[in-house]
Write a protein that holds these residues in place. Structure first.
Motif, PDB file in Angstrom:
ATOM      1  N   ASP A  46      19.230  -2.109   4.875  1.00  0.00           N
ATOM      2  CA  ASP A  46      18.117  -1.695   5.699  1.00  0.00           C
ATOM      3  C   ASP A  46      17.702  -3.156   6.642  1.00  0.00           C
ATOM      4  N   GLU A  47      18.062  -2.711   7.779  1.00  0.00           N
ATOM      5  CA  GLU A  47      17.710  -3.782   8.724  1.00  0.00           C
ATOM      6  C   GLU A  47      16.450  -3.695   9.615  1.00  0.00           C
ATOM      7  N   ASP A  48      15.795  -4.858  10.260  1.00  0.00           N
ATOM      8  CA  ASP A  48      14.721  -4.694  11.024  1.00  0.00           C
ATOM      9  C   ASP A  48      13.628  -4.226  10.486  1.00  0.00           C
ATOM     10  N   MET A  49      13.428  -4.908   9.394  1.00  0.00           N
ATOM     11  CA  MET A  49      12.110  -4.586   8.427  1.00  0.00           C
ATOM     12  C   MET A  49      11.088  -5.620   8.481  1.00  0.00           C
ATOM     13  N   THR A  50       9.878  -5.639   7.958  1.00  0.00           N
ATOM     14  CA  THR A  50       8.922  -6.396   7.780  1.00  0.00           C
ATOM     15  C   THR A  50       8.161  -6.269   6.358  1.00  0.00           C
ATOM     16  N   ILE A  51       7.732  -7.255   5.816  1.00  0.00           N
ATOM     17  CA  ILE A  51       6.973  -7.558   4.590  1.00  0.00           C
ATOM     18  C   ILE A  51       5.670  -7.569   5.042  1.00  0.00           C
ATOM     19  N   VAL A  52       4.726  -6.706   4.549  1.00  0.00           N
ATOM     20  CA  VAL A  52       3.506  -6.809   4.633  1.00  0.00           C
ATOM     21  C   VAL A  52       2.594  -7.216   3.459  1.00  0.00           C
ATOM     22  N   CYS A  53       1.924  -8.367   3.409  1.00  0.00           N
ATOM     23  CA  CYS A  53       1.339  -8.863   2.240  1.00  0.00           C
ATOM     24  C   CYS A  53      -0.028  -8.911   1.969  1.00  0.00           C
ATOM     25  N   VAL A  54      -0.588  -8.115   1.182  1.00  0.00           N
ATOM     26  CA  VAL A  54      -1.948  -8.350   0.974  1.00  0.00           C
ATOM     27  C   VAL A  54      -2.443  -9.025  -0.074  1.00  0.00           C
ATOM     28  N   VAL A  55      -3.347 -10.002   0.172  1.00  0.00           N
ATOM     29  CA  VAL A  55      -3.773 -11.100  -0.749  1.00  0.00           C
ATOM     30  C   VAL A  55      -5.168 -11.215  -1.027  1.00  0.00           C
ATOM     31  N   GLY A  56      -5.513 -11.198  -2.328  1.00  0.00           N
ATOM     32  CA  GLY A  56      -6.592 -11.584  -3.012  1.00  0.00           C
ATOM     33  C   GLY A  56      -6.543 -11.583  -4.514  1.00  0.00           C
ATOM     34  N   ASP A  57      -7.812 -10.826  -5.213  1.00  0.00           N
ATOM     35  CA  ASP A  57      -7.885 -10.873  -6.723  1.00  0.00           C
ATOM     36  C   ASP A  57      -7.189  -9.608  -7.018  1.00  0.00           C
ATOM     37  N   LEU A  58      -5.845  -9.529  -7.113  1.00  0.00           N
ATOM     38  CA  LEU A  58      -5.163  -8.467  -7.560  1.00  0.00           C
ATOM     39  C   LEU A  58      -4.697  -8.561  -8.794  1.00  0.00           C
ATOM     40  N   ASN A  59      -5.285  -8.921  -9.885  1.00  0.00           N
ATOM     41  CA  ASN A  59      -4.959  -8.737 -11.210  1.00  0.00           C
ATOM     42  C   ASN A  59      -4.988  -7.394 -11.632  1.00  0.00           C
ATOM     43  N   ALA A  83      -4.813  -0.987  -1.240  1.00  0.00           N
ATOM     44  CA  ALA A  83      -3.935  -1.527  -0.198  1.00  0.00           C
ATOM     45  C   ALA A  83      -2.713  -0.422  -0.013  1.00  0.00           C
ATOM     46  N   ILE A  84      -2.275   0.127  -1.091  1.00  0.00           N
ATOM     47  CA  ILE A  84      -1.290   1.071  -0.902  1.00  0.00           C
ATOM     48  C   ILE A  84      -1.775   2.451  -0.208  1.00  0.00           C
ATOM     49  N   GLU A  85      -2.829   2.897  -0.514  1.00  0.00           N
ATOM     50  CA  GLU A  85      -3.327   4.067   0.178  1.00  0.00           C
ATOM     51  C   GLU A  85      -3.643   4.002   1.719  1.00  0.00           C
ATOM     52  N   ALA A  86      -4.022   2.683   1.909  1.00  0.00           N
ATOM     53  CA  ALA A  86      -4.439   2.517   3.229  1.00  0.00           C
ATOM     54  C   ALA A  86      -3.261   2.641   4.308  1.00  0.00           C
ATOM     55  N   TYR A 137      -1.996 -12.558  -7.324  1.00  0.00           N
ATOM     56  CA  TYR A 137      -2.726 -12.611  -5.989  1.00  0.00           C
ATOM     57  C   TYR A 137      -2.311 -11.867  -4.967  1.00  0.00           C
ATOM     58  N   ASN A 138      -1.200 -11.008  -4.929  1.00  0.00           N
ATOM     59  CA  ASN A 138      -0.507 -10.470  -3.914  1.00  0.00           C
ATOM     60  C   ASN A 138       0.183  -9.188  -4.166  1.00  0.00           C
ATOM     61  N   ILE A 139       0.224  -8.288  -3.243  1.00  0.00           N
ATOM     62  CA  ILE A 139       0.801  -7.059  -3.342  1.00  0.00           C
ATOM     63  C   ILE A 139       1.910  -7.315  -2.134  1.00  0.00           C
ATOM     64  N   ALA A 140       3.017  -6.830  -2.073  1.00  0.00           N
ATOM     65  CA  ALA A 140       3.945  -7.158  -0.829  1.00  0.00           C
ATOM     66  C   ALA A 140       4.480  -5.635  -0.877  1.00  0.00           C
ATOM     67  N   MET A 141       4.499  -5.067   0.533  1.00  0.00           N
ATOM     68  CA  MET A 141       5.136  -3.885   0.788  1.00  0.00           C
ATOM     69  C   MET A 141       5.990  -3.973   2.080  1.00  0.00           C
ATOM     70  N   LEU A 142       7.410  -3.335   1.983  1.00  0.00           N
ATOM     71  CA  LEU A 142       8.324  -3.505   2.814  1.00  0.00           C
ATOM     72  C   LEU A 142       8.476  -2.276   3.534  1.00  0.00           C
ATOM     73  N   VAL A 143       8.128  -2.553   4.983  1.00  0.00           N
ATOM     74  CA  VAL A 143       7.947  -1.192   6.055  1.00  0.00           C
ATOM     75  C   VAL A 143       8.958  -1.608   7.383  1.00  0.00           C
ATOM     76  N   LEU A 161      -9.471  -2.086   4.500  1.00  0.00           N
ATOM     77  CA  LEU A 161     -10.028  -3.227   3.659  1.00  0.00           C
ATOM     78  C   LEU A 161     -11.202  -3.940   4.084  1.00  0.00           C
ATOM     79  N   PHE A 162     -11.295  -4.220   5.487  1.00  0.00           N
ATOM     80  CA  PHE A 162     -12.195  -4.959   5.826  1.00  0.00           C
ATOM     81  C   PHE A 162     -13.110  -4.705   6.612  1.00  0.00           C
ATOM     82  N   ASN A 163     -12.869  -3.498   7.437  1.00  0.00           N
ATOM     83  CA  ASN A 163     -14.012  -2.833   8.554  1.00  0.00           C
ATOM     84  C   ASN A 163     -14.897  -1.649   7.865  1.00  0.00           C
ATOM     85  N   LYS A 164     -14.739  -1.521   6.731  1.00  0.00           N
ATOM     86  CA  LYS A 164     -15.685  -0.464   5.893  1.00  0.00           C
ATOM     87  C   LYS A 164     -17.219  -1.067   6.109  1.00  0.00           C
ATOM     88  N   ASN A 165     -18.114   0.056   6.419  1.00  0.00           N
ATOM     89  CA  ASN A 165     -19.445  -0.232   6.388  1.00  0.00           C
ATOM     90  C   ASN A 165     -19.937  -0.171   4.850  1.00  0.00           C
TER      91      ASN A 165
END
Length: 454
Positions: A386-399, A409-412, A428-434, A450-454
């Motif tokens: 599968d070509e032309d892919m991108t890894i999207v990485c979400v970083v934080g306390d993901l223990n 992160a996945i549901e977003a 510290y990381n969850i990576a998703m290939l899209v 993840l960041f803009n919720k009130n």
């Protein structure tokens, strides 16, 4: 003592060199690490490409254009007021002396490049040419600092920075020789050195690859046990998403070393991935700061983590996913061994891995070498890509003990197709290939969730 590193854009013009000189001269006795002036390394690469193609005329024209640019920068650096007064005359004389010194230093580098135009050009020559950018930028900064009355001293990187037979920094060698050079100039107000460039185990000029000035700063910081390593760029710290694609991003105030390493590795351009390790091993904080807005706090990277918090998102482009399916279920261990030995043979790093009883999927950088790798992998099973892919990485306390953090992160991503998910290799990381075409949508959805919720 701190280590302050400034990238190419920070010293990309006479005005910016003056700005950095003012900035560093008010922050105590530190070591300043400089990249080449913005655009210089690309120009040096162009010269090398001409020489590989035996186009000496093209190389000469490019060197001449570079000389004109540097002459203009030098003229602007040492442009002084009228010498009608005694003070003005003294300043004018000092400017003339430093202008002549800077010109001689730059011309020495350009003359060396010209001396390689008519030789049988080699990879060693290329590395020597690429080193000239940092040598010229530090020469200009040293001359300007001395012109302004700062007692600055040069710590030539080629006299202390060395890699071993594995291409890794020789820390013992570096530490001994760097401390010796500092001791030779005990009264200096500031020390200046070159980023990126080094010597290899044979003593030949080499480099730490693109982005290596960050690595230089971290290595130097570890060698002298610095109080802090400051990386100065044109952005006020590491943002929680990519501001090129997402509106309303904001700097992250602090990151754990591991979080910063994951973000840098998976696409955050502000920091070179290799920079984190020496600082982490010696527990030296890294601070990311904005050259043009030095009052901003930036991002502090240290050995402290914040619990139950997602810090940032980044994306790594130009990814290919390779899936290898074995037809023989009973030799799974041998199958995996042969697959990974193939990537090792071709020196191809793997980013993500997913395995099952009969297959393995991996992600790698898209590269011309992939054709040979895929062809070899066909000896062990059926191969699809599968070509032309991108890894999207979400970083934080993901223990994994923090229930619900990974699912946020996945549901977003909602209905965006996800080819692979890597979770658990790092806390510290969850990576998703899209698909690459879904990257911008994915980054914006993650920010909104993840960041803009009130």
């Amino acid at each position: 003592m701190k280590v302050l590193k400034f990238g190419g854009t920070s010293v990309g013009s006479a005005e910016r060199i003056k700005h950095v000189a003012r900035l560093v001269s008010t922050r105590g006795c530190n070591i300043i690490v400089l990249s080449a002036m913005a655009g210089t390394t690309n120009t040096l690469v162009d010269i090398c490409n001409y020489l590989y193609k035996k186009n000496q005329a093209g190389a000469r024209e490019t060197v001449n254009a570079m000389q004109s640019r540097y002459e203009q920068v030098i003229a602007e650096l040492f442009n002084t007021p009228s010498s009608g007064t005694r003070g003005g005359a003294m300043m004018s004389q000092a400017a003339t002396e430093m202008r002549e010194k800077a010109t001689a230093d730059v011309n020495r580098c350009l003359s060396y490049i010209r001396s390689l135009i008519d030789v049988d050009f080699t990879e060693t020559d290329e590395k020597e040419i690429l080193a000239q950018g940092e040598l010229m930028s530090t020469a200009l900064m040293l001359a300007y600092l001395k012109f302004t009355g700062v007692n600055a001293a040069m710590l030539p990187a080629l006299k202390f920075m060395r890699t071993d037979e594995n291409g890794e920094p020789d820390f013992k060698y570096i530490t001994v020789r760097l401390k010796r050079l500092i001791a030779m100039n005990p009264d200096a107000d500031l020390y200046i050195t070159q980023g990126f460039i080094s010597r290899n185990e044979y003593g030949d000029i080499d480099n730490l690859q693109r982005g290596g000035s960050d690595y230089t700063a971290s290595i130097v910081g570890a060698a002298i046990e610095a109080d802090e390593i400051d990386i100065w760029t044109d952005i006020d710290g590491m943002h929680n998403n990519d501001p090129r694609y997402v509106q309303g991003t904001r700097p992250v105030s602090e990151l754990h070393f591991e979080e910063a390493a994951e973000l840098a590795y998976f696409g955050a351009k502000i920091l070179h991935p290799a920079c984190v390790l020496p600082a982490r091993l010696h527990n030296i904080p890294i601070r990311l700061l904005n050259t043009m807005e030095p009052e901003k706090p930036g991002t502090l990277i240290h050995n402290v983590s914040v619990r139950n918090t997602i810090k940032a998102v980044s994306a790594k482009d130009d990814i290919t996913c390779i899936h290898i399916k074995s037809g023989r279920m009973f030799l799974a261990y041998s199958f995996l061994l042969k697959v990974f030995e193939t990537f090792e043979k071709h020196r191809m790093p793997i980013h993500m891995v997913a395995t099952s009883e009969v297959g393995v999927s991996v992600t790698v950088d898209s590269s011309p070498a992939l054709a040979a790798i895929v062809d070899e992998l066909k000896n062990f099973g059926t191969v699809t890509t599968d070509e032309d892919m991108t890894i999207v990485c979400v970083v934080g306390d993901l223990n994994w003990h923090n229930g619900g953090m990974a699912s946020r992160a996945i549901e977003a991503l909602g209905d965006i197709p996800v080819r692979m998910i890597s979770y658990g290799g790092s806390t510290y990381n969850i990576a998703m290939l899209v698909r690459a075409s879904d990257k911008i949508d994915a980054l914006n959805r993650l920010s909104a969730s993840l960041f803009n919720k009130n």
